[in-house]
Design a protein around this motif. Structure first.
Motif, mmCIF file in Angstrom:
data_model
loop_
_atom_site.group_PDB
_atom_site.id
_atom_site.type_symbol
_atom_site.label_atom_id
_atom_site.label_comp_id
_atom_site.label_asym_id
_atom_site.label_seq_id
_atom_site.Cartn_x
_atom_site.Cartn_y
_atom_site.Cartn_z
ATOM 1 N N ASN A 1 0.839 -1.214 0.000
ATOM 2 C CA ASN A 1 0.000 0.000 0.000
ATOM 3 C C ASN A 1 0.868 1.255 0.000
ATOM 4 O OD1 ASN A 1 -2.165 -1.666 0.052
ATOM 5 N ND2 ASN A 1 -2.586 -1.422 2.258
ATOM 6 N N THR A 2 1.954 1.211 0.777
ATOM 7 C CA THR A 2 2.859 2.375 0.814
ATOM 8 C C THR A 2 3.502 2.578 -0.562
ATOM 9 O OG1 THR A 2 3.315 1.898 3.124
ATOM 10 C CG2 THR A 2 4.834 3.397 2.018
ATOM 11 N N LEU A 3 3.879 1.478 -1.181
ATOM 12 C CA LEU A 3 4.507 1.594 -2.508
ATOM 13 C C LEU A 3 3.535 2.239 -3.497
ATOM 14 C CD1 LEU A 3 6.358 -1.857 -2.823
ATOM 15 C CD2 LEU A 3 7.297 0.329 -2.124
ATOM 16 N N GLU A 4 2.271 1.879 -3.369
ATOM 17 C CA GLU A 4 1.254 2.441 -4.263
ATOM 18 C C GLU A 4 1.164 3.969 -4.067
ATOM 19 O OE1 GLU A 4 -0.699 0.172 -6.109
ATOM 20 O OE2 GLU A 4 -1.857 1.727 -7.117
ATOM 21 N N ALA B 1 9.178 11.076 1.802
ATOM 22 C CA ALA B 1 9.849 10.783 3.077
ATOM 23 C C ALA B 1 8.818 10.664 4.197
ATOM 24 C CB ALA B 1 10.887 11.855 3.392
ATOM 25 N N ALA B 2 7.801 11.541 4.163
ATOM 26 C CA ALA B 2 6.773 11.505 5.201
ATOM 27 C C ALA B 2 5.992 10.183 5.127
ATOM 28 C CB ALA B 2 5.844 12.708 5.047
ATOM 29 N N THR B 3 5.678 9.769 3.914
ATOM 30 C CA THR B 3 4.945 8.509 3.725
ATOM 31 C C THR B 3 5.770 7.328 4.237
ATOM 32 O OG1 THR B 3 4.024 9.480 1.738
ATOM 33 C CG2 THR B 3 3.772 7.096 1.989
ATOM 34 N N LEU B 4 7.057 7.362 3.906
ATOM 35 C CA LEU B 4 7.937 6.278 4.353
ATOM 36 C C LEU B 4 8.055 6.259 5.874
ATOM 37 C CD1 LEU B 4 10.977 6.229 1.899
ATOM 38 C CD2 LEU B 4 9.247 4.475 2.265
ATOM 39 N N GLU C 1 -0.225 -6.547 -4.352
ATOM 40 C CA GLU C 1 1.032 -7.128 -3.854
ATOM 41 C C GLU C 1 1.792 -7.807 -4.984
ATOM 42 O OE1 GLU C 1 -0.437 -8.355 0.661
ATOM 43 O OE2 GLU C 1 -0.572 -9.802 -0.939
ATOM 44 N N ALA C 2 1.016 -8.526 -5.816
ATOM 45 C CA ALA C 2 1.655 -9.247 -6.931
ATOM 46 C C ALA C 2 2.383 -8.271 -7.852
ATOM 47 C CB ALA C 2 0.608 -10.035 -7.702
#
Ligand code: ATP
Length: 602
Positions: A8-11, A23-26, A162-163
């Motif tokens: 979800n974070t990658l999205e 950076a904030a999201t990470l 995820e895939a």
């Protein structure tokens, strides 16, 4: 921790162009991440399983393998996967789309997949990471099928989103636009430290997963206490570039240390007891390419543990002269390293010392690091400190630069010596300034020069001459003015006959018609003429040909000169004249000017 959190974070990251937002999201993700698996999350974000320098295997799936795994996991044909890829241009999107159109439970397991368990459960980051480790570690016979099955198994269990990221990771293309810098910013915010602290730790231990875990488990203090460790590469300090000696000295402050910039491969040599590890500029482990350097380092570094830096340079085995960088590349291309070592021998010129027996020297100024280097290196021709001078004077710097070029180096690296001249790992700054020529030219015509002296040979040439001192004729003064030392290009027969051939002309002093500032081992009456060609004509502070014609106190020489043949048909006064050499040099300059005007690179 569920892998869906990461996906979800990658999205979100994919849709966030701003570095600050990223950076904030990470940081939000890191806050949720348990300490034990934060390293895995960081590696996944970097798109790696482990740092390259560990020398561990890569995934080795290849595009075909990924295609096959997607087909297996989604129950479609490989052809269909390929067709979809042509339309979407991204295997990540392909697998996502296929999974969305075929809910998990309808997917038939192929007989090929026997043994893989498909359950309706959520993937964790540990499972994803550990499966990728298994994929990388599968080696040898049958490993291709194993790798494909493992990836397909993972994809079957994954949600569509995820895939998508699993496949992109497998491809080595996460397409997030998140660099190490952003990850470091996020780590600093999450664990209440500064970016500088994280970056310094990363520069001396380039493993961001490790750094993240250490920070999460032990806090900022642990990073601050970090020291270089033999066996773990340090990110190299790099130089800025300038082309005016005065400006260079202004940047570094004076006095400065000017060193030859050798044209070879940078090597960070780690000694850990009897073990030697060599890392490249890009932190790859290149130890196996240089068994000769390993032996030298074992014998010549007088410390139990040390990290030193230098340049590995190819040399002419007969003369000991430096050879261009390309020779080193030839060596690398040879399959049999021991053959290559004989054909392309190398020497090491050391220029820094980063660690000795518990002492972190990266935080010490350069004079102190140099002192350590001097102290721990038992110098010999093959393994010694870089040639350098300490100077305040732009003219002296310029002359030393010409000497470096003539010796086959690329130019100089000029280094600050003041109290803040620490080793800035991973930083390109003005503490080091490289001084290279802007443009290079090529010598297209050979010249005929007169043999006026010789130097004793070494190695294979012991007992014969290693190089000849050759000169151009100056009809105005009726003298022979030195141009270069020629040591390359001779066949074994040429070499064997040299002493006999030259003996009749041997004299115990420098001939009065010879104008030389170099002291040869043996002098000859100007009699024999040789044809010579080189890489280019270059200004020289040590040769007397055309001295002062182009610049005060400086002559013209040939870089990388090579013997072509004897010219018995020519008498010494029919050799190439100094005026002709001057004209060739000026033509070369003109070509360079044209290149510059066209904006071509050096
Ligand atoms: P380049 O392609 O110009 O070598 P680079 O980006 O690899 O540049 P820089 O730090 O800009 O590296 O230039 C210094 C490089 O020169 C070092 O990486 C090293 O390989 C080489 N080198 C040769 N001699 C020296 C020396 N005496 N001191 C430092 N570096 C040297």
């Amino acid at each position: 921790m569920l892998f869906s959190e990461v996906a979800n974070t990658l999205e979100i990251l994919e849709k966030t162009p701003s570095k600050i937002q990223q950076a904030a999201t990470l940081a939000m993700l890191f806050r949720k991440t348990p300490k034990e698996c934060i390293d895995k999350v960081v590696y996944f974000l970097q798109g790696i399983l482990w740092p390259d320098w560990k020398g561990l295997p890569e995934l080795g799936l290849g595009e075909k393998g990924i295609q096959k795994a997607i087909a297996l996991a989604t129950g479609v044909s490989e052809l269909e996967v390929e067709k979809l890829y042509k339309a979407l241009g991204d295997y990540g999107k392909v697998v996502e789309k296929l999974k969305l159109s075929k809910p998990r439970k309808t997917m038939g397991l192929l007989s090929f997949m026997k043994g893989a368990q498909v359950q309706q459960r959520k993937l964790t980051i540990d499972e994803v990471y550990n499966t990728f480790v298994k994929i990388a570690m599968a080696q040898g016979e049958g490993s291709r099928d194993t790798k494909i099955k493992l990836l397909a198994g993972l994809l079957m269990e994954a949600e569509p989103r995820e895939a998508k990221y699993i496949v992109r990771f497998a491809e080595g293309r996460l397409r997030l636009g998140v660099g190490d810098a952003t990850i470091m910013d996020a780590l600093a915010v999450t664990f209440k430290t500064t970016r500088d602290v994280v970056e310094r730790a990363y520069n001396i231990h380039p493993d961001l997963g490790y750094i993240a875990k250490l920070l999460a488990e032990k806090g900022e203090a642990a990073l601050k206490e970090m020291k270089p460790q033999p066996g773990i590469p340090i990110r190299p300090m790099l130089a800025e570039r300038a082309s005016d000696p005065r400006e260079i000295l202004e940047k570094t402050g004076t006095p400065a240390l000017a060193e030859f910039k050798y044209d070879g491969e940078r090597a960070q040599i780690h000694k850990r007891g009897d073990e030697i590890i060599i890392f490249s500029r890009r932190l790859e482990n290149i130890t196996s390419q240089y068994p000769d350097v390993v032996e030298l380092a074992k014998k010549r570094i007088r410390a139990r543990e040390a990290i030193v830096e230098g340049e590995i340079v190819a040399i002419d085995p007969n003369t000991g002269d430096f050879r261009p960088f390309q020779e080193l590349m030839h060596r690398k291309r040879k399959k049999d390293i021991y053959e290559a070592m004989k054909e392309y021998p190398v020497v090491v010129r050391l220029f820094d010392c980063l660690y000795v027996d518990g002492n972190d020297l990266t935080v010490k100024p350069l004079p102190e690091r140099r002192e350590w280097l001097q102290k721990i290196i038992d110098e010999c021709f093959e393994f010694k400190l870089a040639e350098g001078i300490v100077t305040k004077d732009p003219r002296e710097l310029e002359n030393f630069f010409l000497k470096a070029i003539e010796s086959g180096c690329e130019g100089l690296v000029v280094k600050a010596l003041h109290k803040d001249s620490i080793y800035q790992a991973g930083v390109r700054g003005w503490l080091w300034v490289k001084y290279k020529r802007d443009y290079k030219s090529e010598m297209t015509d050979a010249v005929d020069l007169v043999v006026v002296g010789a130097f004793y040979g070494r190695g294979k040439r012991a007992g014969s001459y290693g190089a000849l001192l050759v000169a151009a004729y100056d009809p105005d003064t009726d003298t022979f003015k030195t141009v270069c030392k020629v040591g390359s290009g001779f066949t074994d027969e040429d070499l064997a006959e040299l002493p006999k051939k030259l003996e009749p002309y041997r004299i115990p002093y420098k001939h009065p018609k010879v104008d030389s500032e170099i002291q040869a081992d043996v002098w000859f009456e100007p009699a024999l003429v040789v044809e010579v060609i080189g890489a280019e004509l270059t200004l020289s502070p040590i040769h007397t040909c055309c001295k002062g014609w182009v610049k005060p106190g400086v002559g013209i020489s040939i870089r990388f000169p090579r013997f072509i043949r004897w010219r018995p048909d020519k008498s010494p006064r029919e050799a190439t004249t100094t005026k002709e050499i001057y004209e060739m040099y000026m033509r070369q300059l003109k070509k360079i000017e044209t290149k510059k005007a066209r904006g071509e690179e050096a």
